[in-house]
Write an enzyme that holds these catalytic residues in place. Structure first.
Site, mmCIF file in Angstrom:
data_model
loop_
_atom_site.group_PDB
_atom_site.id
_atom_site.type_symbol
_atom_site.label_atom_id
_atom_site.label_comp_id
_atom_site.label_asym_id
_atom_site.label_seq_id
_atom_site.Cartn_x
_atom_site.Cartn_y
_atom_site.Cartn_z
ATOM 1 N N LEU A 9 -51.743 -42.960 -14.796
ATOM 2 C CA LEU A 9 -52.010 -42.780 -16.324
ATOM 3 C C LEU A 9 -52.153 -43.864 -17.216
ATOM 4 O O LEU A 9 -51.440 -44.747 -17.252
ATOM 5 C CB LEU A 9 -50.514 -42.002 -16.702
ATOM 6 N N ARG A 16 -46.585 -47.696 -29.903
ATOM 7 C CA ARG A 16 -45.592 -48.605 -30.319
ATOM 8 C C ARG A 16 -45.739 -49.856 -30.185
ATOM 9 O O ARG A 16 -45.063 -50.930 -30.218
ATOM 10 C CB ARG A 16 -44.235 -48.010 -29.571
ATOM 11 N N LYS A 23 -52.513 -50.166 -24.623
ATOM 12 C CA LYS A 23 -51.385 -50.630 -23.966
ATOM 13 C C LYS A 23 -51.505 -51.369 -22.597
ATOM 14 O O LYS A 23 -50.861 -52.374 -22.176
ATOM 15 C CB LYS A 23 -50.060 -49.364 -23.845
ATOM 16 N N THR A 79 -48.911 -36.215 -20.931
ATOM 17 C CA THR A 79 -49.065 -36.762 -19.526
ATOM 18 C C THR A 79 -49.386 -35.689 -18.351
ATOM 19 O O THR A 79 -50.365 -36.093 -17.642
ATOM 20 C CB THR A 79 -47.668 -37.345 -18.897
ATOM 21 N N ARG A 330 -62.710 -78.671 -15.372
ATOM 22 C CA ARG A 330 -63.372 -77.293 -15.688
ATOM 23 C C ARG A 330 -63.927 -76.783 -14.537
ATOM 24 O O ARG A 330 -63.937 -77.274 -13.310
ATOM 25 C CB ARG A 330 -64.536 -77.619 -16.956
ATOM 26 N N ALA A 420 -71.395 -103.065 -18.726
ATOM 27 C CA ALA A 420 -70.359 -102.565 -19.929
ATOM 28 C C ALA A 420 -71.495 -102.081 -21.075
ATOM 29 O O ALA A 420 -72.511 -103.295 -21.235
ATOM 30 C CB ALA A 420 -69.625 -103.260 -20.137
HETATM 31 C C1 UD1 Z 1 -42.947 -40.919 -20.141
HETATM 32 C C2 UD1 Z 1 -42.156 -39.479 -19.258
HETATM 33 C C3 UD1 Z 1 -40.684 -39.780 -19.641
HETATM 34 C C4 UD1 Z 1 -40.286 -41.036 -18.558
HETATM 35 C C5 UD1 Z 1 -41.213 -42.082 -19.235
HETATM 36 C C6 UD1 Z 1 -40.919 -43.315 -18.112
HETATM 37 C C7 UD1 Z 1 -43.558 -37.595 -19.916
HETATM 38 C C8 UD1 Z 1 -43.667 -36.516 -20.831
HETATM 39 N N1 UD1 Z 1 -42.618 -38.311 -20.267
HETATM 40 O O1 UD1 Z 1 -42.346 -40.851 -21.479
HETATM 41 O O2 UD1 Z 1 -39.862 -38.720 -18.961
HETATM 42 O O3 UD1 Z 1 -38.731 -41.181 -18.631
HETATM 43 O O4 UD1 Z 1 -42.409 -41.884 -18.950
HETATM 44 O O5 UD1 Z 1 -41.528 -44.245 -18.382
HETATM 45 O O6 UD1 Z 1 -44.436 -37.694 -19.084
HETATM 46 N N2 UD1 Z 1 -50.688 -41.154 -20.794
HETATM 47 C C9 UD1 Z 1 -51.882 -40.498 -20.692
HETATM 48 N N3 UD1 Z 1 -52.141 -39.631 -21.443
HETATM 49 C C10 UD1 Z 1 -51.567 -38.905 -22.503
HETATM 50 C C11 UD1 Z 1 -50.376 -39.476 -22.884
HETATM 51 C C12 UD1 Z 1 -49.749 -40.585 -21.884
HETATM 52 O O7 UD1 Z 1 -52.674 -41.013 -19.981
HETATM 53 O O8 UD1 Z 1 -51.886 -37.854 -23.194
HETATM 54 C C13 UD1 Z 1 -49.935 -42.382 -20.240
HETATM 55 C C14 UD1 Z 1 -49.935 -43.514 -21.275
HETATM 56 O O9 UD1 Z 1 -51.053 -44.375 -21.211
HETATM 57 C C15 UD1 Z 1 -48.807 -44.027 -20.277
HETATM 58 C C16 UD1 Z 1 -48.281 -43.191 -19.460
HETATM 59 O O10 UD1 Z 1 -48.932 -41.919 -19.661
HETATM 60 O O11 UD1 Z 1 -49.305 -45.243 -19.460
HETATM 61 C C17 UD1 Z 1 -46.739 -42.617 -19.973
HETATM 62 O O12 UD1 Z 1 -46.927 -42.138 -21.235
HETATM 63 P P1 UD1 Z 1 -46.120 -42.759 -22.622
HETATM 64 O O13 UD1 Z 1 -46.590 -41.935 -23.936
HETATM 65 O O14 UD1 Z 1 -45.674 -44.014 -22.503
HETATM 66 O O15 UD1 Z 1 -44.698 -41.714 -22.162
HETATM 67 P P2 UD1 Z 1 -43.354 -41.804 -22.313
HETATM 68 O O16 UD1 Z 1 -42.822 -41.524 -23.849
HETATM 69 O O17 UD1 Z 1 -42.643 -43.219 -22.064
HETATM 70 CA CA CA Z 2 -43.780 -45.259 -21.394
#
Ligand code: UD1
Ligand code: CA
Length: 452
Positions: A9, A16, A23, A79, A330, A420
């Protein structure tokens, strides 16, 4: 682990992080977070990888390159929604799901998870960890010690917030169980998102087997959501890599201030002084002294080489040569054996053969230099006419006088000398001395005559 398919993902913006860069493209040491996750999957034997991209997808795809498949998540609806976008990639067998923001995951752990999942006949196995501070993570809710559900931080009540066993975001699903769960997945939660975490409860309610692998090392699953966590991840990775090299026989004088990329190779009995960054696919042989204060990117350094306070990028240095202090090598610079590259010397796209000395204040660009050549202080190869670049060829045992300009294309044959201060524009035949400067003219008694 034949046949393992991995979904990573990487579509989120990472609000944040407070950054214009997506990210997963932020770097831990010299490598993007998502590349660590891809490399760990490959090392664990993944056969097929699909990265879910969305926010600034073109940039993310360009940085990752062609070694994976991509699926687009146009809108970041959570997710669970992200994994759904993999579509037909989720066909049969097992699907491992990883997040692009957990760069510290180890291949061994992925293998262990897959083995546990297969031997237990599970429909889904989630990796949990005990977090000192569980804030931000999904909490694993157990009933009679077995998996009940995962509750996200924003949906958790006060009791659930106290649970310190959290979801690492690493899971392996049976494809059929996951596909069936997607049909029932809703976004009825505080963030209005389709949570992947909810599929586990759905699988359980569908009569599936949900298992938990409790990980011992919480560091491995640090999810990077902010620049603060990025620096924590960097710190952990740096320690892990430095410890590996020290146990392998490399002396690292100040591990706190030594930054070595995960793909760097170093042979035993090399000493690294403080303040060094060794990056990319750099390889360093045995008995070298590196530092203090060097940055070495994707370079090959053979044995017994000393490099002090210098910057090397895509260069190669052969045995027993010395570089620096304050040298700049380089791309495509190839330095032979027993060569001396001294202070304030820049070498670019040049071959410098064995025994040659370029001791101070010199620029050598686009040149082929023979063996045992001596460069006087302040030599410049004039390789650029404002439009095109040309090469200089310098034979063996040549002596270049101080402050010579060698205007390319030009050849100085074996055993020749330049005087030189010469600006050399014509080839210099073997064994001759080229003088290309005006003769000195002394006006005797000039001071008295001029009345000064
Ligand atoms: C997520 C989990 C949480 C877990 C944590 C661990 C969910 C709902 N929550 O939370 O339970 O403890 O990871 O690190 O899954 N992403 C997408 N598409 C989206 C949303 C997110 O691709 O629509 C990707 C983000 O780019 C990221 C990953 O999913 O790489 C996790 O998303 P993030 O928003 O960081 O989830 P957390 O709030 O950390
Ligand atoms: Ca996360």
């Amino acid at each position: 682990m034949s046949g393992l398919k991995v979904v990573i993902l990487a579509a989120g913006q990472g609000t944040r992080m407070k950054s214009k860069v997506p990210k997963v493209l932020h770097k831990v040491l010299d490598k993007t977070m998502v590349d660590y996750v891809i490399d760990a999957s490959v090392e664990a034997g993944a056969e097929d990888i699909c990265v879910i991209v969305g926010h600034q997808s073109a940039m993310v795809k360009a940085m990752i390159g062609t070694r994976v498949k991509f699926a687009l998540q146009k809108e970041q609806l959570g997710t669970g929604h992200a994994v759904m976008q993999a579509g037909d990639f989720i066909s049969d067998g097992n699907i491992l799901v990883l997040c692009g923001d957990t760069p510290l995951i180890r291949p061994e752990t992925i293998k262990e998870l897959s083995d546990m999942h297969n031997s237990g006949g599970s429909d889904v196995t989630v990796v949990s960890m005990k977090a000192d501070d569980p804030t931000g993570y999904g909490r694993i809710v157990r009933e009679n010690n077995a998996f009940a559900k995962i509750v996200e931080q924003k949906d958790a009540d006060e009791e659930q917030k106290k649970i310190n066993e959290v979801n690492t975001g690493v899971y392996i699903f049976k494809a059929d169980a996951l596909k069936a769960a997607f049909e029932k997945l809703s976004n009825n939660n505080s963030q209005g998102e389709y949570y992947l975490t909810d599929t586990l409860e759905i699988i359980k309610n569908n009569g599936g087997k949900v298992d938990i692998m409790a990980a011992e090392d919480a560091d491995e699953f640090l999810g990077v959501n902010s620049k603060l966590q990025l620096s924590q991840a960097t710190d952990i990775m740096k320690k892990r890599i430095n410890e590996y090299h020290m146990l392998n026989g490399v002396t690292i004088m100040d591990p706190e201030n030594t930054y070595i990329g995960i793909d760097v190779k170093i042979e035993p009995d090399t000493i690294i002084y403080p303040g060094c960054m060794l990056e990319g696919k750099t390889e360093i042989g045995t008995d070298c002294i590196i530092g203090p204060n060097c940055r070495i990117q994707s370079s090959i350094i053979h044995n017994g080489v000393t490099v002090q306070s210098s910057f090397l990028i895509q260069a190669e240095v052969d045995n027993y040569s010395t570089v620096g202090p304050f040298a700049y090598l380089r791309p495509n610079s190839k330095i032979g054996e027993h060569v001396r590259i001294g202070d304030f010397v820049e070498i670019k796209n040049s071959n410098i053969d064995d025994g040659t000395k370029v001791s101070h204040l010199t620029y050598v660009g686009d040149s082929d230099v023979g063996k045992c050549v001596n460069f006087g202080c302040g030599t410049v190869t004039v390789n650029y006419d404002g439009k095109n670049k040309f090469r200089c060829k310098i034979g063996n045992n040549v002596f270049i006088g101080c402050n010579s300009n060698l205007v390319a294309p030009v050849e100085i044959e074996d055993n020749a000398y330049t005087a030189a201060g010469s600006t050399i524009t014509k080839n210099v035949p073997e064994g001759s001395l080229a003088i290309a400067r005006s003769r000195q003219d002394n006006k005797e008694g000039w001071r008295n005559r001029s009345g000064k």
